[in-house]
Write an enzyme that holds these catalytic residues in place. Structure first.
Site, PDB file in Angstrom:
ATOM      1  N   ASP A  92       0.838  -1.235  -0.002  1.00  9.49           N
ATOM      2  CA  ASP A  92       0.002   0.102   0.028  1.00  9.49           C
ATOM      3  C   ASP A  92       0.818   1.120  -0.072  1.00  9.49           C
ATOM      4  O   ASP A  92       2.066   1.280   0.623  1.00  9.49           O
ATOM      5  CB  ASP A  92      -0.890   0.020   1.244  1.00  9.49           C
ATOM      6  CG  ASP A  92      -0.115   0.241   2.615  1.00  9.49           C
ATOM      7  OD1 ASP A  92       0.606  -0.589   2.791  1.00  9.49           O
ATOM      8  OD2 ASP A  92      -0.444   1.340   3.301  1.00  9.49           O
ATOM      9  N   GLU A 156      -0.091  -0.589   5.591  1.00 12.16           N
ATOM     10  CA  GLU A 156       0.934   0.275   6.692  1.00 12.16           C
ATOM     11  C   GLU A 156       0.989   1.661   6.684  1.00 12.16           C
ATOM     12  O   GLU A 156       0.943   2.239   7.795  1.00 12.16           O
ATOM     13  CB  GLU A 156       2.437  -0.169   6.160  1.00 12.16           C
ATOM     14  CG  GLU A 156       3.531   0.153   7.211  1.00 12.16           C
ATOM     15  CD  GLU A 156       3.849   1.517   7.096  1.00 12.16           C
ATOM     16  OE1 GLU A 156       4.585   1.839   8.213  1.00 12.16           O
ATOM     17  OE2 GLU A 156       3.910   2.164   5.960  1.00 12.16           O
TER      18      GLU A 156
END
Length: 451
Positions: A92, A156
């Site tokens: 991500d 994250e």
């Protein structure tokens, strides 16, 4: 670059690495599904899963984590009795911010001036590619001498804790003798660095209400309490005159004992405008690695364009507080919330909400894994000695893994050196750093297996 056979193999794989990073960067995998389609993150997760499966990983799975995102897991068996190493990265990314500020489209990997530009190129899709390169190089030079687990996180950057909660609920899944977190970076390009500490963080949303509704500033201004003005006062209370963070009850005078950060180099790395002072006191390393730091991430209030002459009835802000090792993030959250409430003026109504948190981390740099990495770095970066630095950012998973697996050694390396400008416009990765760190990781796995 060294003429070591592993280095030669990695060099030969770099064109393929660029193609793969191009494919992975193309996914707009921001794990904020109010801003970007969930399908983009899911597509990136499937790409990583397919890459692991193609390398012979077993038990490849898309893990549905409690925050609604997916982490990718796979296990590559090594020789019988071998040690187990967990390799971490995340797929991500941060939002691209102002796309008009990018010299080239943020989700199209573009080579310019010897660097590869694109959102996630360094943080941390490049980390996924680094792990793949290291494993491919070992497979081409005698095989992978350890059991390898790979985990690629899907949220994250959001700090929503999905993988931490999943790992706590499935403690056997990520168990390893050593964990390599591929989400840090060298102190500068060409200087091999392991990150030995991370600051923790908390995210708090504050809202101030003073009126039932907005009022005409000419008719009521001067006596009617302005919620935006109250919020500004509250936010200002979080800093001393020199810019140091001042949260009531939170200590802010710790010192950093390791690698120092030259002030002029920091000004250049941070692109501080001429004549503008740095904030805080102590050395730069003290300020960014060893002390708390508050940042106002956003304010909800009327934009300048289209604003009306009104006294504001309510206003909100999102505040980030970074805390150094030795400070409990949960306690820091309580202190921040209490500070905001205590410093709200005029009896205004104030509410606070914690929306994210991660603990600080300090590694044991005396462990055998660190010597194995130092020896590997010496080959990948001839003539350079491995350095130890802190990182002001947070990787909440580190502390979760340290708590779950107290005997595991944890190392932090990665591609996010200052020129990478992670989280900013025009993020980029140095292909030379990708190449050298992939060599270092491959040789580390070999050295560690023999230790």
């Amino acid at each position: 670059m060294s003429s070591h056979p592993v280095a030669e193999t990695v060099a030969s794989l770099m064109p393929r690495a660029k193609e793969e990073l191009t494919e992975l960067v193309a996914f707009r995998s921001v794990a904020d599904f109010d801003q970007f389609p969930r399908s983009e993150s899911e597509g990136a997760a499937r790409w990583v899963a397919a890459a692991l499966a193609a390398e012979g990983f077993q038990d490849v799975a898309l893990l549905d984590t409690p925050d609604g995102t997916q982490s990718v897991y796979g296990c590559l068996p090594g020789p019988e009795g071998a040690k187990t190493v967990l390799l971490y990265a995340h797929y991500d990314v941060q939002p691209p911010l102002d796309e008009a500020g990018w010299a080239t489209p943020p989700f199209e990997l573009t080579e310019r001036d010897g660097r590869w530009y694109g959102r996630g190129a360094a943080d941390c899709k490049g980390g996924v590619i680094m792990h793949l390169l290291a494993l491919r190089a070992l497979k081409a030079n005698g095989g992978v001498p350890v059991h390898v687990k790979v985990i690629a996180e899907g949220s994250e950057e959001q700090g929503t804790g999905g993988l931490e909660r999943y790992a706590e609920a499935h403690p056997d899944l990520l168990e390893a003798d050593t964990i390599v977190i591929g989400d840090a970076g060298n102190f500068r390009v060409g200087l091999p660095t392991v990150t030995s500490t991370l600051r923790g963080m908390t995210l708090v949303r504050v809202r101030i209400d003073t009126l039932a509704g907005n009022l005409h500033s000419g008719q009521f201004g001067g006596a009617a309490p302005d919620a935006l003005a109250a919020l500004i006062r509250v936010l200002d209370s979080l800093r001393a005159a020199d810019g140091s963070t001042t949260v009531d009850g939170l200590t802010g005078d710790s010192a950093w004992e390791g690698l120092q950060y030259d002030e002029e180099r920091f000004r250049q790395d941070a692109k501080v405008l001429d004549g503008v002072e740095l904030i805080g006191s102590g050395t730069v390393a003290d300020r960014i690695w060893a002390r708390p730091a508050v940042t106002v991430l956003g304010i909800d209030c009327p934009p300048v364009v289209g604003a009306t002459p009104s006294v504001q009835a309510s206003a909100r802000a999102l505040i980030s507080l970074r805390v150094p090792p030795g400070v409990d993030a949960a306690e820091a959250t309580k202190l921040l919330q209490a500070h905001l409430e205590a410093h709200t003026p005029w009896g205004a109504r104030v509410s606070t909400e914690q929306i994210g948190q991660g603990q600080a981390f300090r590694a044991d740099t005396t462990s055998p894994a660190y010597q194995a990495m130092a020896d590997a770095m010496a080959v990948a970066y001839p003539g350079q000695e491995m350095q130890y630095a802190g990182q002001g950012g947070s990787i909440p998973l580190c502390n979760t893994l340290a708590a779950l697996y107290p005997r595991a050694e944890i190392l932090l390396i990665g591609l996010s050196e200052p020129e990478a400008q992670i989280h900013a416009v025009n993020e980029s990765v140095s292909p030379e750093e990708l190449e050298r760190l992939s060599v270092a990781e491959a040789l580390f796995l070999r050295n560690y297996a023999a230790s």
